[in-house]
Write a protein that holds these residues in place. Structure first.
Motif, PDB file in Angstrom:
ATOM      1  N   SER A 126     -16.697  53.361  98.611  1.00 29.58           N
ATOM      2  CA  SER A 126     -17.383  53.436  97.322  1.00 29.58           C
ATOM      3  C   SER A 126     -16.723  52.561  96.269  1.00 29.58           C
ATOM      4  CB  SER A 126     -17.404  54.887  96.816  1.00 29.58           C
ATOM      5  OG  SER A 126     -18.085  55.722  97.709  1.00 29.58           O
ATOM      6  N   GLY A 127     -15.517  52.074  96.574  1.00 22.91           N
ATOM      7  CA  GLY A 127     -14.816  51.230  95.622  1.00 22.91           C
ATOM      8  C   GLY A 127     -13.922  50.242  96.326  1.00 22.91           C
ATOM      9  N   TYR A 128     -13.669  49.128  95.661  1.00 21.60           N
ATOM     10  CA  TYR A 128     -12.770  48.103  96.210  1.00 21.60           C
ATOM     11  C   TYR A 128     -12.052  47.487  95.023  1.00 21.60           C
ATOM     12  CZ  TYR A 128     -11.249  44.380  99.434  1.00 21.60           C
ATOM     13  OH  TYR A 128     -10.517  43.528 100.232  1.00 21.60           O
ATOM     14  N   VAL A 129     -10.768  47.800  94.882  1.00 22.87           N
ATOM     15  CA  VAL A 129      -9.997  47.278  93.753  1.00 22.87           C
ATOM     16  C   VAL A 129      -8.706  46.658  94.258  1.00 22.87           C
ATOM     17  CG1 VAL A 129     -10.970  48.897  92.076  1.00 22.87           C
ATOM     18  CG2 VAL A 129      -8.918  49.528  93.337  1.00 22.87           C
ATOM     19  N   LEU A 130      -8.186  45.722  93.493  1.00 18.91           N
ATOM     20  CA  LEU A 130      -6.975  45.018  93.864  1.00 18.91           C
ATOM     21  C   LEU A 130      -5.750  45.727  93.312  1.00 18.91           C
ATOM     22  CD1 LEU A 130      -8.208  41.362  93.215  1.00 18.91           C
ATOM     23  CD2 LEU A 130      -8.250  42.672  95.351  1.00 18.91           C
ATOM     24  N   LYS A 131      -4.643  45.611  94.026  1.00 24.28           N
ATOM     25  CA  LYS A 131      -3.408  46.285  93.601  1.00 24.28           C
ATOM     26  C   LYS A 131      -2.862  45.725  92.297  1.00 24.28           C
ATOM     27  CE  LYS A 131      -1.814  48.069  98.047  1.00 24.28           C
ATOM     28  NZ  LYS A 131      -0.818  47.997  99.122  1.00 24.28           N
ATOM     29  N   GLN A 132      -3.353  44.557  91.901  1.00 22.18           N
ATOM     30  CA  GLN A 132      -2.927  43.981  90.641  1.00 22.18           C
ATOM     31  C   GLN A 132      -3.597  44.675  89.450  1.00 22.18           C
ATOM     32  OE1 GLN A 132      -4.034  42.477  93.323  1.00 22.18           O
ATOM     33  NE2 GLN A 132      -3.182  40.428  93.639  1.00 22.18           N
ATOM     34  N   ILE A 133      -4.489  45.598  89.718  1.00 21.36           N
ATOM     35  CA  ILE A 133      -5.215  46.310  88.673  1.00 21.36           C
ATOM     36  C   ILE A 133      -4.241  47.105  87.797  1.00 21.36           C
ATOM     37  CG2 ILE A 133      -5.586  48.440  90.002  1.00 21.36           C
ATOM     38  CD1 ILE A 133      -8.432  48.529  88.918  1.00 21.36           C
ATOM     39  N   GLY A 134      -4.569  47.241  86.518  1.00 22.41           N
ATOM     40  CA  GLY A 134      -3.743  48.032  85.615  1.00 22.41           C
ATOM     41  C   GLY A 134      -3.904  49.511  85.891  1.00 22.41           C
ATOM     42  N   SER A 135      -2.916  50.296  85.466  1.00 23.69           N
ATOM     43  CA  SER A 135      -2.960  51.735  85.741  1.00 23.69           C
ATOM     44  C   SER A 135      -4.166  52.402  85.086  1.00 23.69           C
ATOM     45  CB  SER A 135      -1.665  52.400  85.266  1.00 23.69           C
ATOM     46  OG  SER A 135      -1.464  52.178  83.886  1.00 23.69           O
ATOM     47  N   ASP A 136      -4.510  52.008  83.864  1.00 22.44           N
ATOM     48  CA  ASP A 136      -5.679  52.601  83.200  1.00 22.44           C
ATOM     49  C   ASP A 136      -6.958  52.294  83.961  1.00 22.44           C
ATOM     50  OD1 ASP A 136      -4.047  53.630  81.237  1.00 22.44           O
ATOM     51  OD2 ASP A 136      -4.473  52.048  79.780  1.00 22.44           O
ATOM     52  N   ASP A 137      -7.060  51.057  84.476  1.00 26.37           N
ATOM     53  CA  ASP A 137      -8.255  50.675  85.235  1.00 26.37           C
ATOM     54  C   ASP A 137      -8.337  51.441  86.555  1.00 26.37           C
ATOM     55  OD1 ASP A 137      -9.144  48.849  83.340  1.00 26.37           O
ATOM     56  OD2 ASP A 137      -7.971  47.211  84.191  1.00 26.37           O
ATOM     57  N   LEU A 138      -7.185  51.684  87.180  1.00 23.71           N
ATOM     58  CA  LEU A 138      -7.183  52.453  88.419  1.00 23.71           C
ATOM     59  C   LEU A 138      -7.634  53.881  88.161  1.00 23.71           C
ATOM     60  CD1 LEU A 138      -6.603  52.832  91.403  1.00 23.71           C
ATOM     61  CD2 LEU A 138      -4.197  53.253  90.831  1.00 23.71           C
ATOM     62  N   VAL A 139      -7.180  54.451  87.079  1.00 22.21           N
ATOM     63  CA  VAL A 139      -7.595  55.814  86.720  1.00 22.21           C
ATOM     64  C   VAL A 139      -9.105  55.861  86.493  1.00 22.21           C
ATOM     65  CG1 VAL A 139      -7.459  57.586  84.923  1.00 22.21           C
ATOM     66  CG2 VAL A 139      -5.368  56.534  85.814  1.00 22.21           C
ATOM     67  N   ARG A 140      -9.627  54.866  85.784  1.00 24.24           N
ATOM     68  CA  ARG A 140     -11.074  54.829  85.547  1.00 24.24           C
ATOM     69  C   ARG A 140     -11.831  54.664  86.862  1.00 24.24           C
ATOM     70  NH1 ARG A 140      -9.644  52.311  80.541  1.00 24.24           N
ATOM     71  NH2 ARG A 140      -9.468  50.250  81.506  1.00 24.24           N
ATOM     72  N   ALA A 141     -11.271  53.852  87.755  1.00 22.13           N
ATOM     73  CA  ALA A 141     -11.917  53.658  89.053  1.00 22.13           C
ATOM     74  C   ALA A 141     -11.977  54.966  89.840  1.00 22.13           C
ATOM     75  CB  ALA A 141     -11.172  52.597  89.850  1.00 22.13           C
ATOM     76  N   LEU A 142     -10.890  55.708  89.849  1.00 23.28           N
ATOM     77  CA  LEU A 142     -10.866  56.989  90.554  1.00 23.28           C
ATOM     78  C   LEU A 142     -11.832  57.981  89.927  1.00 23.28           C
ATOM     79  CD1 LEU A 142      -7.042  57.307  91.235  1.00 23.28           C
ATOM     80  CD2 LEU A 142      -8.836  57.228  92.966  1.00 23.28           C
ATOM     81  N   ASP A 143     -11.866  58.020  88.604  1.00 24.06           N
ATOM     82  CA  ASP A 143     -12.811  58.914  87.923  1.00 24.06           C
ATOM     83  C   ASP A 143     -14.251  58.566  88.321  1.00 24.06           C
ATOM     84  OD1 ASP A 143     -11.120  60.614  86.503  1.00 24.06           O
ATOM     85  OD2 ASP A 143     -10.897  59.203  84.840  1.00 24.06           O
ATOM     86  N   ALA A 144     -14.558  57.265  88.347  1.00 26.70           N
ATOM     87  CA  ALA A 144     -15.915  56.829  88.669  1.00 26.70           C
ATOM     88  C   ALA A 144     -16.282  57.180  90.107  1.00 26.70           C
ATOM     89  CB  ALA A 144     -16.046  55.320  88.446  1.00 26.70           C
ATOM     90  N   VAL A 145     -15.396  56.859  91.039  1.00 27.33           N
ATOM     91  CA  VAL A 145     -15.669  57.146  92.451  1.00 27.33           C
ATOM     92  C   VAL A 145     -15.748  58.650  92.688  1.00 27.33           C
ATOM     93  CG1 VAL A 145     -14.738  56.956  94.788  1.00 27.33           C
ATOM     94  CG2 VAL A 145     -14.710  54.974  93.276  1.00 27.33           C
ATOM     95  N   GLY A 146     -14.916  59.401  91.990  1.00 28.42           N
ATOM     96  CA  GLY A 146     -14.953  60.858  92.107  1.00 28.42           C
ATOM     97  C   GLY A 146     -16.276  61.451  91.664  1.00 28.42           C
TER      98      GLY A 146
END
Length: 219
Positions: free
Chosen positions: A101-121
């Motif tokens: 459901s998601g594909y993000v790069l490890k270079q992503i910022g912590s805030d963006d990762l949190v938003r990504a998890l919230d969205a996928v959740g």
């Protein structure tokens, strides 16, 4: 508030520890388990039934794409987000086809990762912004290839006849414009209908418009 239960899958312990330390700072998340291989990930999913799996692609043995495919086949309600250092197109599309459901790069910022998890959740799909443009380009390329293949069995002259037919011209008008006899045009129309598996001129005209025939006319 119900917490989002997360499984971390990465073969580097330092990465897992860093992710867990980050997510522990947010009350909406709970890291319920970790895994370093695809087989461990499958076992942890069966044991803990997490809401979201954060999955690395490069794992020893079976890779993260294969693990994602197996997880989604057995536990379709579990969402998978790929977190990787690799921005390769083939990996991205393989992950999407596997059910991620998601594909993000490890270079992503912590805030963006949190938003990504919230969205996928929440059941939403999410791609790293750096990859979104490439996805749309790939989709457009596929559409162009599909359109081009729609006319691959037609000769250049049949393409010209079909384009004029799509403009609403009669056989006599097409014959005049292409310097052909009406009988020859009639034969071309019959051949076009046969090759495209269509029943009449109206279907042929609609087909030509739908597939943008004017983009594929010979010089």
């Amino acid at each position: 508030m119900k917490k989002l239960r997360i499984l971390l899958v990465d073969d580097h312990e330092v990465v897992r520890l860093g992710l867990k330390a980050l997510l522990d700072r947010y009350p909406q998340f709970e890291v319920v388990a970790e895994a370093s291989t695809a087989d461990e990930a499958l076992a942890r999913v069966a044991q803990y039934r997490p809401d979201v799996v954060v999955m690395d692609v490069r794992l020893p043995g079976k890779n993260g794409i294969e693990a994602t495919r197996e997880i989604k086949a057995t536990y379709p309600e579990t969402e998978v987000i790929i977190l990787t250092s690799y921005a390769e197109d083939d990996l991205l599309f393989d992950a999407i086809r596997a059910g991620a459901s998601g594909y993000v790069l490890k270079q992503i910022g912590s805030d963006d990762l949190v938003r990504a998890l919230d969205a996928v959740g929440k059941g939403e799909a999410l791609l790293d912004p750096k990859l979104t443009r490439r996805v749309f380009e790939r989709v457009r390329d596929a559409e162009r290839e599909a359109e081009a293949s729609a006319f691959r069995d037609l000769s250049d002259q049949e393409l010209r006849v079909l384009a004029l037919l799509a403009e609403g011209k009669t056989n006599k008008e097409i014959a005049r414009e292409l310097y052909l006899s009406s009988g020859t045009v009639r034969n071309y129309v019959s051949s076009i209908l046969h090759k495209l598996g269509l029943g009449n001129r109206a279907e042929a005209a609609a087909y030509a418009v739908q597939h943008h025939i004017w983009d594929y006319l010979p010089e």
